[in-house]
Write an enzyme that holds these catalytic residues in place. Structure first.
Site, PDB file in Angstrom:
ATOM      1  N   TYR A   1       0.824  -1.217   0.000  1.00 43.29           N
ATOM      2  CA  TYR A   1       0.000   0.000   0.000  1.00 43.29           C
ATOM      3  C   TYR A   1       0.859   1.268   0.000  1.00 43.29           C
ATOM      4  CZ  TYR A   1      -4.409  -2.465   0.738  1.00 43.29           C
ATOM      5  OH  TYR A   1      -5.525  -3.256   0.581  1.00 43.29           O
TER       6      TYR A   1
ATOM      7  N   HIS B   1     -10.231  -7.140  26.297  1.00 46.01           N
ATOM      8  CA  HIS B   1     -10.507  -8.092  27.371  1.00 46.01           C
ATOM      9  C   HIS B   1     -12.012  -8.292  27.536  1.00 46.01           C
ATOM     10  CE1 HIS B   1      -6.405  -6.973  29.339  1.00 46.01           C
ATOM     11  NE2 HIS B   1      -6.275  -7.847  28.373  1.00 46.01           N
TER      12      HIS B   1
END
Length: 1121
Positions: free
Chosen positions: A364, A780
């Site tokens: 890219y 989490h």
């Protein structure tokens, strides 16, 4: 993440299918879904009741309090529903801070009822059990149900009875409805448990003479239980929170995550934003988002995401290219920044993951330069120096501004640089190379005779100690030592109550790890075990901390490891019972069991009284199972660290698995000897960052534990803080809290009550959550606030008010730790001691090679295949490309045998050769041998081998010989007649000429098929023409002296090699010389031999014995005397 919200339609579908109750649940499966694409004619055909009944319509997009927001249409006919939807469907609306488009609606039958028939019911999970809430007045105006509702807590592993419900929840319910409601609530609770719900609310729940109606419902399920509930759940769709669109890129990354053992997360917040992140680690990703928001970047923050758990180079590439693709779609007037950050990895090879990111940047580079993207990189961990070097190099070669920093730079400093708040150093200081840490300055391999086992700080006399503070209950803090941990009821109850409740459980140890602690490791985690042994050695332990391993998928055996310079053997047992019996000294289990087997193995381990501590590494264990493990551990006095953790470390004594990273980080962070600071964190990656911060600002770590990122970790912050409080060697405590849950408030209470007297430095990550318009689930599972008190901002303020040392941001955490430490040194609490050099530990060969520090000649060389990367490569061509190009078997053979991508006609010719040589009946010697072996009961490989061993000059091996003979004659300019005469004169057979059955009058159709193909497709067939001229001469003498299939393939292959354009003349001749052409016959005929083997087995043929009448017995005549 674990608890995920489901749509109302999904929740009701589950309930209607699986609830078991004597109460009559009405309107089962009577709902219709409407979107902008809905075909109303088709909808009414599928749900004819839409035409005849009064209806209710509402959006089904996780919107709370829809009634108060005017988003529920009531008592309408179908035309009324359509009119109501015209004003709302695909229209933008604001709910709280979130703006979103209403695009998904639910239509249900309207239920006529009175206000006194509406009730409120809710079930939600907590650490101790499931709370059932009920209020006799439900509906839109239910108000503060937490304050008004009757509440019943069902402890983990306990059942709910109708009597309990009637007595404790239904006191204000009319008698005629109690039985129905009691039965329904018990059925609802059992349904909630069976399908692993974590939250289930019905408001209103309507009871009429006909039965029970579920009008509105909100629910969350534990997504980690998918492997248990898949049969009932099916493919569950989890809608995004209202105000955030569901992007296909998010689904793509979620799919990658599901297929990977690593963790890959992506949430798009503002695709037009200029600040993009690509962060390693669940905890670190939150810290970076916090810092960006603290510095005013919340409106420009484009995404939240994280990658962790040692993703492969290919997985990291796929993740990185997704982010780079997204950020280069729209330009920004100020350009864009990409923050590639992370804490110090415990076990992820930073260089390997960075290779994937570098590949994506190269792919890219054009769009990145066009969009004026500047990249900031900060990382540490195994092989991070090489990763940073590669990242810096790609910046130079592509011209993209890439600023690279290592562990010498504070983790979030690059955010300030990216946003213009900090200067960018021209040449940032670099820490030493990985290898340098492993070389002792004295160049001595000897272990120091003595090393410290106590705190790194000098012990203080008793009269210098901090005076014991009194708690509000009037008890001295020291007298509460018997409470041990965990400490219950800290927030709501007094200390006497807490002590009483703690007495119900088995007492857990204050000290988890000592210098002689021994562990069993569950799982074949050799790298983690070697890391533990290297840590033990550098800490000058007398013996390894790992006594044995348990791995149920192999038999008992020994596994080789290094202890310093020596090789040692550790036993591996098939079952845990044997390991426990033979190693009674073990009191710690480190479980690397998978999320599916972690529960069973942990429960089994707790049956052995010798086990006092269990570390559970696996992420994704269902919360219901975790709560059962916690309850059992409390009863048995077992300390649990995890699940979803890297573990913990006690410098100089013991480390769990991969905690602390590799030896370079162990030595850099001085984890080989104890310091004075103990910490507790949720995040594993952030625990290693704390090791780094503490080692740079204090005399080092005394002990550190990462309790894990799940909602219900096996042990809590308070458990470990109380242990540290009661440990003399610990002089100050650091706690890294997190958004979600209320455990941090127990620390506040402990400080206020005087139970915690040592200085506590605290910071709760996730402060950015309150700035986002819609809910974001962080890396989490437990990092999600369900109420204001669970936000990081609220908890940080509460800790600050209680007297803890709380920085303004994570950026300042190191400064605050340093300030507190300096005060303790100044007042004499800590007396820093002189450093003791650790022993040297040799670097593993494999890691030294990875770092490029050594080289050795290889035992083998190969140039045709490479299986080491993400996918198999044949002669430089990835296997995916082989199938994409439809190369076929001939193309694969060209790659593996000739290292060339052959023309299409060449691949077809090879496949035709394999087909015509596949078999020639059971009478030929190779097939005969295969059949005899098969009938003798031999296996496939033995039978095939016996057939292949007959191939040679007389049978099937004439391809090479024919090619050599004809090529030599043709190349020397010999005429066909001269060649025939010479071979006759030399008394040699012409290989490839002659056939037992076929002749010029009875041609071999195999040869004819191949000849037609060659003449049509080969650019030249000079050698074949030469051989056909030879055939004319030989058949004039005898009609069966034809060019047979072996000879034809041999000479045609030479033409192919010489004229296809892929080989030089020398290369073509070399392939003939080394026997490549006979390989065609061997490969093709193997198919036939295998066919004969399978045929004999299928026909169940017995042992073959050759008949006497087919044997000519020629014995010497009897010699008479």
């Amino acid at each position: 993440m674990s608890a995920k919200a489901i749509s109302e339609q999904t929740g009701k579908e589950f309930l209607y299918k699986y609830i078991c109750t004597s109460a009559a649940v009405q309107n089962r499966f009577r709902y219709a879904n409407v979107t902008a694409e809905t075909d109303w004619d088709g909808l009414t055909q599928e749900h004819p009741w839409l035409l005849t009944e009064r209806l209710v319509v509402k959006p089904d997009q996780l919107i709370k309090r829809r009634g108060k927001l005017g988003l529920v249409g009531i008592n309408l006919d179908l035309q009324g529903v359509r009119e109501w939807l015209k004003a709302r469907l695909m229209r933008e609306t604001t709910v709280g801070k979130a703006k979103g488009v209403l695009k998904n609606f639910l239509i249900e039958p309207f239920v006529p009822h009175t206000q006194d028939g509406e009730f409120y019911a809710c079930i939600y999970a907590t650490r101790e059990g499931d709370h059932v809430l009920f209020h006799h007045e439900g509906g839109v105006e239910v108000g503060d149900v937490d304050a008004k509702a009757h509440r019943l807590m069902v402890a983990v592993d306990e059942k709910l009875s109708e009597d309990q419900v009637t007595e404790q929840l239904l006191t204000h319910v009319p008698d005629d409805k109690k039985q129905v409601l009691a039965s329904f609530i018990v059925g609802l609770f059992n349904f909630y448990e069976d399908l692993y719900f974590t939250y289930l609310e019905i408001n209103p729940l309507v009871v009429t003479e006909d039965g029970v109606y579920i009008l509105d419902m909100a629910a969350k399920i534990d997504a980690t239980a998918d492997y248990i509930c898949k049969a009932k759940w099916g493919d569950v769709e989890f809608p995004p929170p209202f105000g955030r669109e569901a992007y296909p890129e998010e689904a793509y990354i979620a799919d990658l995550d599901a297929k990977s053992g690593a963790s890959l997360k992506l949430t798009l917040l503002n695709p037009q934003g200029r600040i993009w992140t690509m962060v390693a680690g669940g905890g670190a990703s939150v810290v970076y988002s916090d810092t960006i928001c603290d510095l005013g970047g919340v409106d420009e923050l484009a995404n939240y995401g994280e990658y962790s758990g040692a993703p492969s180079e290919q997985q990291t590439y796929d993740y990185a290219k997704t982010i780079l693709s997204l950020m280069t779609r729209e330009k920004h007037s100020l350009g864009k920044v990409l923050i590639i950050g992370g804490s110090i990895a415990n076990f992820t090879n930073v260089a390997a993951t960075f290779k994937g990111i570098v590949r994506a940047i190269k792919d890219y580079q054009g769009p990145l330069k066009e969009h004026e993207v500047t990249i900031f990189v900060r990382r540490g961990g195994p092989n991070y120096q090489e990763g940073l070097r590669v990242m810096g190099e790609v910046g130079k070669t592509t011209g993209i501004p890439i600023h690279v920093f290592g562990t010498e730079t504070h983790m979030t400093a690059i955010v300030g640089m990216a946003l213009g708040y900090r200067p960018i150093p021209n040449q940032p200081p670099m820490d030493s190379h990985t290898a340098n840490f492993l070389l002792n300055a004295s160049n001595s391999a000897m272990t120091p005779a003595t090393t410290r086992t106590a705190s790194f700080s000098e012990p203080r006399t008793s009269n210098d100690a901090t005076p014991a503070k009194k708690s509000k209950a009037g008890l001295l803090a020291d007298s509460l030592h018997s409470i041990l941990w965990p400490l219950k009821n800290v927030v709501t109850g007094d200390w006497k109550e807490a002590q009483a409740s703690a007495g119900c459980s088995g007492a857990k140890p204050t000290t988890l790890f000592r210098k002689h602690t021994k562990a069993i490791v569950w799982g074949m985690q050799t790298r983690a075990v070697q890391g533990m042994l290297d840590f033990d050695y550098v800490c000058s332990r007398d013996e390894p901390s790992v006594a044995a391993m348990v791995y149920p998928f192999t038999g008992d055996h020994k596994q080789k490891f290094y202890w310093g310079h020596k090789e040692i053997l550790l036993p591996v047992y098939k079952n845990m019972a044997d390991a426990m019996k033979k190693h009674p000294e073990v009191d710690v289990l480190i479980s690397f069991a998978s999320l599916r087997s972690a529960f069973d193995s942990t429960v089994e381990a707790m049956q052995y009284p010798q086990i006092h501590t269990i570390a559970i590494i696996a992420e994704g264990i269902p919360e219901a199972q975790t709560r059962k493990m916690i309850k059992m551990a409390d009863e048995k006095g077992v300390a649990i660290i995890g699940p979803a953790t890297v573990g913990g470390i006690k410098p100089g004594c013991f480390k769990i698995g991969n905690t602390g990273g590799m030896l370079d980080n162990i030595l850099a962070s001085k984890l080989y000897r104890p310091g004075s600071v103990a910490y507790v964190s949720r995040s594993g990656g952030m625990s290693n960052e704390l090791n780094n911060i503490i080692s740079r600002t204090t005399d080092g770590v005394y002990e550190g534990v990462a309790i894990g990122g799940d909602r219900y970790p096996g042990s809590t912050f308070m458990d470990h803080v109380l242990r540290y409080q009661d440990t003399p060697g610990v002089k100050m405590i650091v706690m890294l809290g997190e958004i979600g849950g209320t455990e941090e408030y127990k620390i506040c209470h402990g400080i206020r009550e005087g139970r915690i007297t040592k200085p506590v430095v605290c910071w709760c990550i996730g402060t950015c959550a309150t700035m986002f318009a819609s809910e974001v689930q962080f890396g989490h599972a437990g990092a999600c606030a369900n109420q204001a008190s669970e936000t990081a901002v609220a908890k940080n303020q509460a800790l600050r008010d209680a007297g803890a040392y709380v920085p303004k941001s994570f950026d300042e955490l190191g400064d605050v730790i340093s300030t507190v430490y300096d005060e303790l040194v100044a007042n004499g609490t800590i007396v820093p001691s002189q450093e003791v050099p650790p022993p040297t530990v040799p670097m593993d060969y494999s890691w030294a090679r990875e770092l490029g520090l050594i080289r050795k000649p290889a035992s083998f060389m190969t140039s045709i295949c490479d299986e080491r990367g993400q996918e198999l490569i044949y002669a430089g061509m990835p296997i995916t490309e082989v199938f994409k190009e439809e190369m076929g078997l001939g193309g694969v053979l060209g790659l593996l045998w000739f290292q060339r991508r052959l023309p299409r006609y060449a691949c077809q010719f090879i496949e035709m050769c394999l087909m015509v040589t596949a078999d020639h009946g059971p009478a030929v010697s190779g097939a005969h041998n295969t059949i005899v072996c098969a009938r003798a009961g031999k296996d496939l490989i033995s039978s095939l081998t016996s057939g292949l061993l007959t191939i040679g000059d007389r049978f099937g091996g004439a391809l090479d010989a024919a090619a050599k003979q004809f090529s030599k004659a043709f190349d020397s300019g010999m005429l066909p007649m001269e060649f025939v005469n010479k071979m006759k004169k030399d008394g040699k057979l012409i290989m490839g000429i002659g056939h037992r059955v076929k002749s010029i009058n009875n041609p071999d159709m195999r040869v004819q098929i191949l000849k037609d193909f060659v003449k049509q497709h080969f650019p030249s067939s000079q050698l074949l023409d030469y051989a056909l001229d030879v055939e004319k001469i030989t058949t004039s003498k005898k009609p069966n002296l034809i060019l047979n299939v072996d000879g034809f393939i041999g000479v045609s292959f030479v033409d192919l090699l010489r004229t296809c354009g892929g080989f030089t003349r020398d290369e073509a001749d070399e392939f003939v010389e080394i026997g490549a052409l006979n390989g065609i016959f061997v490969l093709g005929r193997s198919m036939g031999f295998i066919g004969h083997y399978l045929d004999q087995k299928r026909l169940k043929q017995g042992l073959y014995r050759h008949p006497w009448d087919d044997i000519s017995y020629v014995l010497p005549e009897h010699m008479s005397m």
